[in-house]
Design a protein around this motif. Structure first.
Motif, PDB file in Angstrom:
ATOM      1  N   UNK A  39     -15.424   2.837   2.091  1.00 48.42           N
ATOM      2  CA  UNK A  39     -14.387   2.104   1.377  1.00 48.42           C
ATOM      3  C   UNK A  39     -14.898   0.721   0.979  1.00 48.42           C
ATOM      4  N   UNK A  40     -15.001  -0.191   1.921  1.00 46.21           N
ATOM      5  CA  UNK A  40     -15.458  -1.549   1.603  1.00 46.21           C
ATOM      6  C   UNK A  40     -16.893  -1.522   1.085  1.00 46.21           C
ATOM      7  N   UNK A  41     -17.748  -0.763   1.773  1.00 47.27           N
ATOM      8  CA  UNK A  41     -19.127  -0.673   1.320  1.00 47.27           C
ATOM      9  C   UNK A  41     -19.250  -0.019  -0.038  1.00 47.27           C
ATOM     10  N   UNK A  73      -9.898   4.299  -0.625  1.00 43.40           N
ATOM     11  CA  UNK A  73      -8.766   3.523  -1.129  1.00 43.40           C
ATOM     12  C   UNK A  73      -8.068   4.476  -2.105  1.00 43.40           C
ATOM     13  N   UNK A  74      -7.291   5.443  -1.590  1.00 39.21           N
ATOM     14  CA  UNK A  74      -6.840   6.577  -2.414  1.00 39.21           C
ATOM     15  C   UNK A  74      -6.081   6.193  -3.670  1.00 39.21           C
ATOM     16  N   UNK A  75      -5.361   5.069  -3.645  1.00 35.45           N
ATOM     17  CA  UNK A  75      -4.592   4.695  -4.824  1.00 35.45           C
ATOM     18  C   UNK A  75      -5.444   4.004  -5.879  1.00 35.45           C
ATOM     19  N   UNK A  76      -6.714   3.738  -5.555  1.00 30.42           N
ATOM     20  CA  UNK A  76      -7.564   3.000  -6.496  1.00 30.42           C
ATOM     21  C   UNK A  76      -8.168   3.896  -7.559  1.00 30.42           C
ATOM     22  N   UNK A  77      -8.419   5.171  -7.235  1.00 28.20           N
ATOM     23  CA  UNK A  77      -9.059   6.064  -8.197  1.00 28.20           C
ATOM     24  C   UNK A  77      -8.792   7.506  -7.825  1.00 28.20           C
ATOM     25  N   UNK A  78      -8.898   8.385  -8.804  1.00 26.56           N
ATOM     26  CA  UNK A  78      -8.742   9.808  -8.546  1.00 26.56           C
ATOM     27  C   UNK A  78      -9.876  10.318  -7.676  1.00 26.56           C
ATOM     28  N   UNK A  79     -11.071   9.751  -7.840  1.00 34.69           N
ATOM     29  CA  UNK A  79     -12.219  10.162  -7.031  1.00 34.69           C
ATOM     30  C   UNK A  79     -11.948   9.920  -5.553  1.00 34.69           C
ATOM     31  N   UNK A 105       0.241  -3.579  -0.021  1.00 37.37           N
ATOM     32  CA  UNK A 105       1.641  -3.370   0.359  1.00 37.37           C
ATOM     33  C   UNK A 105       2.544  -3.350  -0.870  1.00 37.37           C
ATOM     34  N   UNK A 106       2.329  -2.369  -1.735  1.00 35.78           N
ATOM     35  CA  UNK A 106       3.164  -2.183  -2.920  1.00 35.78           C
ATOM     36  C   UNK A 106       3.698  -0.760  -2.899  1.00 35.78           C
ATOM     37  N   UNK A 107       4.972  -0.557  -3.203  1.00 33.00           N
ATOM     38  CA  UNK A 107       5.597   0.758  -3.002  1.00 33.00           C
ATOM     39  C   UNK A 107       4.858   1.920  -3.648  1.00 33.00           C
ATOM     40  N   UNK A 108       4.480   1.803  -4.933  1.00 35.11           N
ATOM     41  CA  UNK A 108       3.847   2.936  -5.600  1.00 35.11           C
ATOM     42  C   UNK A 108       2.450   3.213  -5.035  1.00 35.11           C
ATOM     43  N   UNK A 109       1.751   2.171  -4.599  1.00 34.74           N
ATOM     44  CA  UNK A 109       0.415   2.362  -4.010  1.00 34.74           C
ATOM     45  C   UNK A 109       0.524   2.969  -2.619  1.00 34.74           C
ATOM     46  N   UNK A 110       1.516   2.532  -1.854  1.00 31.85           N
ATOM     47  CA  UNK A 110       1.736   3.110  -0.531  1.00 31.85           C
ATOM     48  C   UNK A 110       2.082   4.588  -0.665  1.00 31.85           C
TER      49      UNK A 110
END
Length: 570
Positions: A39-41, A73-79, A105-110
């Protein structure tokens, strides 16, 4: 640079902690480790890892012994979303490993993040929101109350989902991002509110992660901040206190160590310190620092070269030859006085006594390294120039290990030329001739006559039928393995293993040639050698490199290699 930087920069405030306890404490056990390489890396790479490389990295992290791995970071990309789904649906997650995912901490991203975890056996949902004044006021345009309400709403949303899906064991993690620049009282109150809202208990604690998102002060200041929180949190018994140091000041490892002394239970970071800007805390360095103090890190770095190879191939980022514990040159002393001290230390060493060798804080053998580079008396003059001439004139790119060894050979030859009154300068042609004589010239020990490579019926297993001569006798055997090199070694049936391997193209076109380099070590670790091969076919070049290394290994410098190993064993 400014002549008076104090006009522009201000020192980081220090917590009021006159009775701090951490300076007198020692680390006595390994922390809970979380790898955030995926994730971070990953999000810090020029080119983020594709799915295949992510799976390879995940498997290696599990093999090393990580029990908590932040995978995406599942909400960041489809990959990222698809990778989490593959891990769960294809059952790639070992029973003793917990995956973690990060979200703002945003509803749609959570919601998207929770969707990615459907069907997981156990999962850490990592919620974060930036809390420092600069972010609250400049980036978000929010006050403390608004920040608090946003994170608590995300906690409630996650709690409702967890209650609706009891088939998964849910663990909440909360990070007040930019914690180290946040007012301590606000950070404490926010963490207490999160633990209360989630309903954390001693049996099912909340992970409170306190990141040095941008390292801003000396490590002792971070330790003070961690100890202050450790002592002032209302529900310390319901919390796993975690730290996530970054390396902007180059002291992330020290900050993590002092934070553990200050009360932290858990550390997040990456192998080799990968991550944004100057990176996260380096978990390899941190773990091996504990190891050298007699503490079992609960992570296995016994084949450090293989780990380095996977990391560099997956991240496409190099590792410095001076990287602690891992770099190619960290166990090599170039100074004559250093070499002398190391050699005397080995000569006087009692194998039953604690490790104490000059200039070597750790035994290289514990990490799968040999002592060749350590005890060798070597001259490093001009190794870079040697490598440059061979590459520019012949396309021959020498691995660093070969550069170091061959530089010693060149220096000896130059010394002989000087003593004979000849020129001490070598041309590219002379260097190539010396290289061929050192690594490629046939010997009377082992000579490869023929090799044939085939793929087995399963489409995966490779088979090699090899013919070679040794000690005046001819041998013909067949071997198999998951690749040509493994199959060839199986055919030779000798107690050796590959320590490292590199290959590269030398020329292009119809007359293209390739070079292969290999380091071999005997199974008992007593002998090792490096070899090289050049051929139009890279597989043939790799086989020649193995034969070259065997011929240069002390264990084979008799007519019968089998007799040599038998003699070595006794």
């Amino acid at each position: 640079m400014l002549s008076q930087p104090s006009r522009k920069y201000r020192p980081t405030p220090v917590p009021d902690l006159p009775d701090r306890q951490w300076p007198s404490r020692r680390i006595e056990a390994a922390p809970v480790w979380l790898s955030t390489d995926l994730r971070d890396g990953n999000q810090a790479l020029f080119e983020p890892m594709d799915t295949a490389r992510k799976h390879r990295m995940f498997r290696m992290l599990c093999a090393i012994g990580f029990k908590e791995i932040e995978v995406a970071f599942p909400s960041a990309s489809q990959t990222d979303f698809d990778f989490v789904r593959q891990l769960i649906e294809q059952r790639h997650i070992p029973d003793d490993v917990t995956i973690a995912v990060l979200t703002q901490a945003r509803p749609h991203l959570v919601a998207r993040t929770l969707e990615s975890l459907q069907g997981a056996r156990r999962a850490i949902v990592h919620l974060y929101i930036a809390t420092s004044p600069t972010f609250r006021e400049t980036v978000f345009g929010m006050n403390r109350e608004e920040v608090t309400q946003q994170i608590l709403a995300a906690v409630e949303q996650t709690r409702r989902h967890a209650d609706a899906h009891p088939e998964t064991e849910w663990v909440l993690e909360f990070s007040p991002e930019t914690f180290n620049a946040t007012e301590p009282e606000f950070a404490r109150d926010l963490c207490d509110a999160v633990v209360d809202r989630w309903g954390g208990t001693p049996e099912q604690p909340v992970i409170i992660n306190l990141p040095a998102t941008v390292e801003m002060a000396t490590p002792n200041v971070y330790a003070d901040q961690i100890e202050w929180m450790h002592r002032h949190l209302a529900h310390r018994d319901r919390i796993v206190l975690s730290v996530h140091p970054h390396n902007d000041r180059g002291t992330a490892v020290a900050a993590a160590e002092l934070a553990l002394m200050a009360g932290a239970d858990r550390v997040e970071g990456c192998l080799f310190g990968q991550g944004e800007r100057t990176g996260n805390v380096d978990l390899i360095t941190l773990a091996l620092n504990l190891y050298t103090q007699g503490i079992d890190p609960q992570l296995d770095f016994g084949d450090i070269d293989a780990i380095a190879r996977v990391c560099t191939e997956c991240s496409q980022l190099p590792i410095s030859p001076r990287h602690p514990y891992v770099g190619d040159l960290v166990y090599t002393a170039f100074s004559g006085s250093h070499q002398d001290a190391i050699k005397k230390g080995f000569a006087a060493r009692d194998p039953d006594a604690p490790w104490s060798i000059p200039y070597l804080p750790i035994d290289p053998a514990d990490l799968g390294r040999t002592y060749d580079a350590v005890i060798r008396v070597n001259s490093q003059s001009g190794k870079g120039g040697i490598a440059y001439l061979l590459e520019t004139a012949y396309g021959l790119r020498l691995p660093r290990r070969i550069q170091i060894e061959f530089a010693g050979v060149v220096q000896q030859a130059m010394d002989r030329q000087h003593q004979a009154g000849q020129s001490a300068e070598m041309s590219a042609a002379q260097l190539m001739a010396l290289f061929e004589a050192t690594y490629l010239a046939p010997t009377t020990a082992i000579t490869l006559v023929e090799s044939r490579l085939a793929t087995a019926a399963d489409g995966v297993t490779q088979t090699v039928k090899a013919t070679w001569e040794a000690g005046g006798a001819r041998f013909e055997r067949q071997g198999s393995g998951n690749g040509p090199i493994a199959a060839f070694l199986d055919a030779l049936d000798l107690p050796v293993r590959v320590q490292w391997y590199e290959e590269s193209a030398m020329t292009q076109g119809s007359d293209a040639r390739a070079s292969a380099f290999v380091g071999l070590v005997t199974d008992d670790g007593r002998y090792s050698a490096q070899g090289a091969g050049i051929d139009a076919n890279i597989v043939s070049a790799s086989f020649q490199a193995i034969i070259s290394a065997l011929n240069r290994m002390d264990a084979f410098r008799v007519a019968d290699p089998a007799m040599a190993f038998e003699a070595a064993a006794h």
